[in-house]
Motif scaffolding. Sequence first.
Motif, PDB file in Angstrom:
ATOM      1  N   SER A  76     -36.343  10.122  24.322  1.00  0.00           N
ATOM      2  CA  SER A  76     -35.823   8.749  24.347  1.00  0.00           C
ATOM      3  C   SER A  76     -36.488   7.861  25.395  1.00  0.00           C
ATOM      4  O   SER A  76     -35.932   6.824  25.763  1.00  0.00           O
ATOM      5  CB  SER A  76     -34.309   8.772  24.600  1.00  0.00           C
ATOM      6  OG  SER A  76     -34.017   9.254  25.898  1.00  0.00           O
TER       7      SER A  76
ATOM      8  N   GLU B 203     -35.963  15.846  26.209  1.00  0.00           N
ATOM      9  CA  GLU B 203     -36.694  14.926  27.077  1.00  0.00           C
ATOM     10  C   GLU B 203     -37.875  15.621  27.750  1.00  0.00           C
ATOM     11  O   GLU B 203     -37.870  16.840  27.959  1.00  0.00           O
ATOM     12  CB  GLU B 203     -35.761  14.327  28.133  1.00  0.00           C
ATOM     13  CG  GLU B 203     -34.559  13.599  27.560  1.00  0.00           C
ATOM     14  CD  GLU B 203     -34.916  12.378  26.719  1.00  0.00           C
ATOM     15  OE1 GLU B 203     -36.075  11.942  26.731  1.00  0.00           O
ATOM     16  OE2 GLU B 203     -34.017  11.859  26.031  1.00  0.00           O
TER      17      GLU B 203
ATOM     18  N   ALA C 160     -30.968   7.095  24.156  1.00  0.00           N
ATOM     19  CA  ALA C 160     -30.658   8.439  23.670  1.00  0.00           C
ATOM     20  C   ALA C 160     -29.323   8.457  22.935  1.00  0.00           C
ATOM     21  O   ALA C 160     -29.192   9.080  21.871  1.00  0.00           O
ATOM     22  CB  ALA C 160     -30.645   9.427  24.830  1.00  0.00           C
TER      23      ALA C 160
END
Length: 491
Positions: free
Chosen positions: A9, A74, A92
């Motif tokens: 994200s 991530e 996210a």
Amino acid sequence: MLKIQVAHSYFLRYDRKQWERGKPYPPLATIQIAALLRQMGHEVALFDAMLADGVEDYEGSLRVTRPDVVVIYEDNFNYLTKMCLGRMREAACQMIAEARANGARVIVAGSDASDHPDAFLAAGAHAVLIGEGIAALVELIGRLERDPAVDIHAWVSGMAGVATLENGQTQLTRIGAMPPDPRVVGHPAWDLVDIEAYRTMWHERHGYFSLNMAASRGCPFRCNWCAKPIWGNHYNQRSAQDVAAEMSYLKQTFKPDHIWLADDIFGFRVDWVTEFAAHLSAADGPVPFTIQTRADLISERMAAALAQAGCAEAWIGAESGSQRVLDAMNKGTTVADLITARARLGEHGIRVGFFIQLGYLGEQLADLLATRELLAQAAPDDIGVSVSYPLPGTKFYEQVKAQLGPKTHWQDSGDLAMMFRGAYDSDFYRCVRDLLHEQVAIQQSEPAGRTERRTALDTQWDALIARENAHRNRDATPAPASSRRIALQLR
């Protein structure tokens, strides 16, 4: 076989400072996980947020891939993910909602998710992995492959290190930080990345192309302010031969002009660096690369070995020119180490950058001026300046968490806001940052006009020092008991 979409994200467009800087890198940890899942026999797609226009692009990717599972993993090698930037958390959570609306099961992993799983569970994630989470991820995917219709409770229950939501309550049995998982091996899934989009941006902004790789995972040092929710203080280094082979692969396949080695600490042992250089020399030679390292690791042999391996630039966590502040940080280095390391690297033609941290507990004006003096003596080629950032899980965070209030994260990397009561307010530190940058720029400039610029800089410093009292916090957090006051030395 499952259809799995791996995503992250970090949208570069949501971080104005980094967008303007224009140095994007593919999400290394994310594509490592994509490679692992593909090795397990699954059909894997990637949503790379880095160069996407925004979250609105994500829904379209879901319609195309129609995944059974979405893994928002991530990039643990992107230092900005450790800071848990607010804008990226919002992104996210939006992605989680979109994935759920499209019928996918959602797994989330990363520094912010490890520290604050509740936020991601509330957004709709079925499972949040704590730490690197490889073992839990493999188990979750295995359970679903064995029974694609397994109900959510049976799918996610009974696993330590996985946060889930049950009857509105977060369920989590935490485990200690684990060493880097040995199942993450081999090349990342580079074929899933739109390399040409990265190449285009690099060439448009800088006239060359850079890619990233990593020779290790983790960091064994114990600075009081550095959070390590993924690997703790574990450190795992790949073989020098393996890393050299990957650099050769990138060189031959994508032809980068430069490589960013994203390790927290690159090399560590001089014998490893020497072997790395030898393997590169025996192949098709190195690609010029940039590293992060520590001043106390730069012996004469290390500087020579790095140069032989092709190191073009080294960034050192200098933090402060005040030994008192370095000791309070438990940094483990000295001001003399910083000056010596810079000189040794410079003698071998390696550019040197210093990371500087302002506003640590107990830091006073004399300490800030000591940092100014360090930059004058060491004369680094570049600096990066930030303010102390309380990261969950650190000794520093525990000392200031009662002061954090509603603002516990920066919104983006350009925020540079103090989140606890330091000696001065945010505006003061921003002024210091600007003056330090100007000092380094003057030191690196051509001699013509340098005297005038230095005179103007001195005038700005004098003006800032004259009004520093107006920027002081009257209820500043006291320095740790071990810190000692030092007398203010003005020019």
